[in-house]
Design a protein around this motif. Structure first.
Motif, short mmCIF file in Angstrom:
data_model
loop_
_atom_site.label_atom_id
_atom_site.label_comp_id
_atom_site.label_asym_id
_atom_site.label_seq_id
_atom_site.Cartn_x
_atom_site.Cartn_y
_atom_site.Cartn_z
N VAL A 28 -4.94 -7.90 -3.62
CA VAL A 28 -5.16 -8.96 -4.61
C VAL A 28 -5.26 -10.31 -3.92
O VAL A 28 -4.41 -10.68 -3.11
CB VAL A 28 -4.01 -9.00 -5.65
CG1 VAL A 28 -4.25 -10.13 -6.65
CG2 VAL A 28 -3.89 -7.66 -6.38
N VAL A 29 -6.32 -11.03 -4.27
CA VAL A 29 -6.41 -12.45 -3.95
C VAL A 29 -6.24 -13.19 -5.27
O VAL A 29 -7.04 -13.01 -6.19
CB VAL A 29 -7.76 -12.82 -3.30
CG1 VAL A 29 -7.82 -14.33 -3.03
CG2 VAL A 29 -7.97 -12.03 -2.02
N LEU A 30 -5.17 -13.94 -5.38
CA LEU A 30 -4.89 -14.62 -6.64
C LEU A 30 -5.05 -16.12 -6.47
O LEU A 30 -4.81 -16.66 -5.39
CB LEU A 30 -3.49 -14.26 -7.14
CG LEU A 30 -2.33 -14.61 -6.21
CD1 LEU A 30 -1.58 -15.83 -6.70
CD2 LEU A 30 -1.38 -13.41 -6.11
N THR A 31 -5.48 -16.78 -7.53
CA THR A 31 -5.65 -18.23 -7.46
C THR A 31 -4.68 -18.93 -8.39
O THR A 31 -4.18 -18.35 -9.37
CB THR A 31 -7.09 -18.66 -7.82
OG1 THR A 31 -7.27 -18.64 -9.24
CG2 THR A 31 -8.12 -17.77 -7.14
N TYR A 32 -4.42 -20.18 -8.05
CA TYR A 32 -3.55 -21.02 -8.86
C TYR A 32 -4.08 -22.44 -8.79
O TYR A 32 -4.84 -22.80 -7.88
CB TYR A 32 -2.12 -20.97 -8.32
CG TYR A 32 -1.96 -21.54 -6.93
CD1 TYR A 32 -1.59 -22.86 -6.74
CD2 TYR A 32 -2.22 -20.76 -5.80
CE1 TYR A 32 -1.46 -23.40 -5.46
CE2 TYR A 32 -2.10 -21.29 -4.53
CZ TYR A 32 -1.72 -22.61 -4.36
OH TYR A 32 -1.62 -23.14 -3.10
N ASN A 33 -3.66 -23.26 -9.73
CA ASN A 33 -4.04 -24.66 -9.71
C ASN A 33 -2.80 -25.51 -9.46
O ASN A 33 -2.47 -25.82 -8.33
CB ASN A 33 -4.76 -25.05 -11.01
CG ASN A 33 -5.32 -26.45 -10.97
OD1 ASN A 33 -5.37 -27.09 -9.91
ND2 ASN A 33 -5.74 -26.96 -12.11
N ALA A 34 -2.04 -25.84 -10.51
CA ALA A 34 -0.89 -26.73 -10.35
C ALA A 34 0.41 -25.99 -10.02
O ALA A 34 1.35 -26.58 -9.50
CB ALA A 34 -0.70 -27.56 -11.62
N ASN A 35 0.46 -24.69 -10.32
CA ASN A 35 1.72 -23.95 -10.24
C ASN A 35 1.81 -23.13 -8.96
O ASN A 35 1.74 -21.90 -8.97
CB ASN A 35 1.86 -23.06 -11.48
CG ASN A 35 3.21 -22.37 -11.56
OD1 ASN A 35 4.14 -22.72 -10.82
ND2 ASN A 35 3.33 -21.40 -12.45
N ALA A 36 1.99 -23.81 -7.83
CA ALA A 36 2.08 -23.11 -6.54
C ALA A 36 3.30 -22.20 -6.50
O ALA A 36 3.24 -21.09 -5.95
CB ALA A 36 2.13 -24.11 -5.40
N ASP A 37 4.43 -22.65 -7.06
CA ASP A 37 5.64 -21.83 -7.05
C ASP A 37 5.41 -20.51 -7.77
O ASP A 37 5.87 -19.45 -7.33
CB ASP A 37 6.80 -22.58 -7.69
CG ASP A 37 7.31 -23.73 -6.83
OD1 ASP A 37 6.97 -23.76 -5.63
OD2 ASP A 37 8.02 -24.60 -7.36
N ALA A 55 -2.49 -15.89 -1.96
CA ALA A 55 -2.68 -16.90 -3.00
C ALA A 55 -3.52 -18.05 -2.44
O ALA A 55 -3.23 -18.58 -1.37
CB ALA A 55 -1.33 -17.42 -3.49
N LEU A 56 -4.54 -18.43 -3.20
CA LEU A 56 -5.42 -19.53 -2.80
C LEU A 56 -5.49 -20.55 -3.93
O LEU A 56 -5.57 -20.18 -5.11
CB LEU A 56 -6.83 -19.02 -2.50
CG LEU A 56 -7.01 -18.05 -1.34
CD1 LEU A 56 -8.47 -17.62 -1.25
CD2 LEU A 56 -6.53 -18.67 -0.04
N PRO A 57 -5.49 -21.84 -3.60
CA PRO A 57 -5.65 -22.86 -4.64
C PRO A 57 -7.09 -22.91 -5.15
O PRO A 57 -8.04 -22.76 -4.37
CB PRO A 57 -5.28 -24.16 -3.93
CG PRO A 57 -5.59 -23.90 -2.49
CD PRO A 57 -5.30 -22.44 -2.27
N LEU A 58 -7.25 -23.08 -6.46
CA LEU A 58 -8.58 -23.20 -7.05
C LEU A 58 -8.46 -23.85 -8.41
O LEU A 58 -7.70 -23.39 -9.26
CB LEU A 58 -9.23 -21.82 -7.21
CG LEU A 58 -10.61 -21.81 -7.87
CD1 LEU A 58 -11.65 -22.48 -6.97
CD2 LEU A 58 -11.03 -20.39 -8.24
N ASP A 59 -9.21 -24.91 -8.62
CA ASP A 59 -9.34 -25.53 -9.94
C ASP A 59 -10.62 -25.01 -10.55
O ASP A 59 -11.72 -25.42 -10.15
CB ASP A 59 -9.37 -27.05 -9.80
CG ASP A 59 -9.41 -27.76 -11.16
OD1 ASP A 59 -9.65 -27.08 -12.18
OD2 ASP A 59 -9.23 -28.99 -11.18
#
Length: 252
Positions: A28-37, A55-59
């Protein structure tokens, strides 16, 4: 190895979908925006199952960043799994804004549209070169786009989620030449952090919603995440162009 990208997987439905996929042996490659925790929590839960996740950041509301995200994803696939392609994509990242139709501004409409419809439209397009033939796409829509879930104050949200349902059908048609299946799920009232974490801040809304649900409760993220994982699996290999309401019989 099967590898899926799940957007908006730092909590709620996306987190559940990521964990459910990992439990079925997928990377799984999962993305998040503001909620890194929350994203790190999702990774930890997957690792506890013996799975692998990044986990990768993505807006999702910023489509101009998608080419760079694709390049980053390509590197992660090579470094983590020695792979060049993904087999699944879950367009789950979302935003919820409530406004009566007469009070809905263009700014509010545009904010929702960028995340709910434009984002999945162009992110899917950007990632198509990395999606293997015979893969699958699932988008999280909403029963706000269906008669069962229509409520005052969600005209913009429901309209745009309805657009995502139609996009699902078009993608299913156009991508069928590559053997790619495309479906969507329409959750009903589900205990997530959307709407500024409304269920936590306003627990008094839960009982009335449960009373309107045939199965007598509001939904939990796993109720939806399990369906998403199923739709990406080989067991759903003969299902495409479908929108599946997962609401426990809301307003039945």
């Amino acid at each position: 190895m099967n590898i899926a990208v799940v957007t908006g997987a730092s909590s709620g439905i996306g987190q559940s979908a990521a964990v459910q996929l990992a439990a079925r042996g997928q990377g799984v490659v999962l993305t998040y925006n503001a909620n890194a925790d929350g994203a790190h929590e999702t990774v930890a839960r997957i690792q506890a199952l013996g799975g692998t996740a990044v986990a990768l950041p993505l807006d999702v509301g910023r489509s101009e960043t998608f080419p760079a995200f694709r390049d980053e994803l390509r590197g992660v696939l090579a470094d983590t799994w020695q792979a060049e392609q993904i087999t699944g994509l879950v367009n789950n990242a979302g935003i919820a804004r409530m406004a009566m139709y007469a009070d809905t501004t263009e700014e509010v409409f545009d904010e929702i549209e960028r995340v709910v419809l434009r984002g999945p439209y162009f992110l899917t397009q950007a990632l198509l070169p990395l999606l293997a033939d015979g893969g699958a796409i699932v988008s999280t829509t909403s029963n706000a786009a269906l008669f069962s879930g229509m409520e005052p104050g969600f005209s913009a949200y429901g309209t745009l989620k309805g657009g995502l349902v139609v996009l699902t059908r078009y993608l299913a048609k156009e991508l069928s030449v590559r053997g790619i299946r495309v479906n969507s799920v329409s959750p009903g009232s589900t205990r997530t952090r959307l709407g500024d974490d409304a269920f936590t801040k306003h627990p008094e809304v839960i009982a009335p919603l449960a009373a309107r649900t045939a199965l007598g409760r509001v939904g939990e993220p796993d109720d939806i995440g399990q369906v998403i994982a199923f739709l990406l699996s080989d067991e759903a290999g003969w299902i495409t162009a479908q929108d599946i309401e997962v609401s426990g019989g809301y307003n039945l």
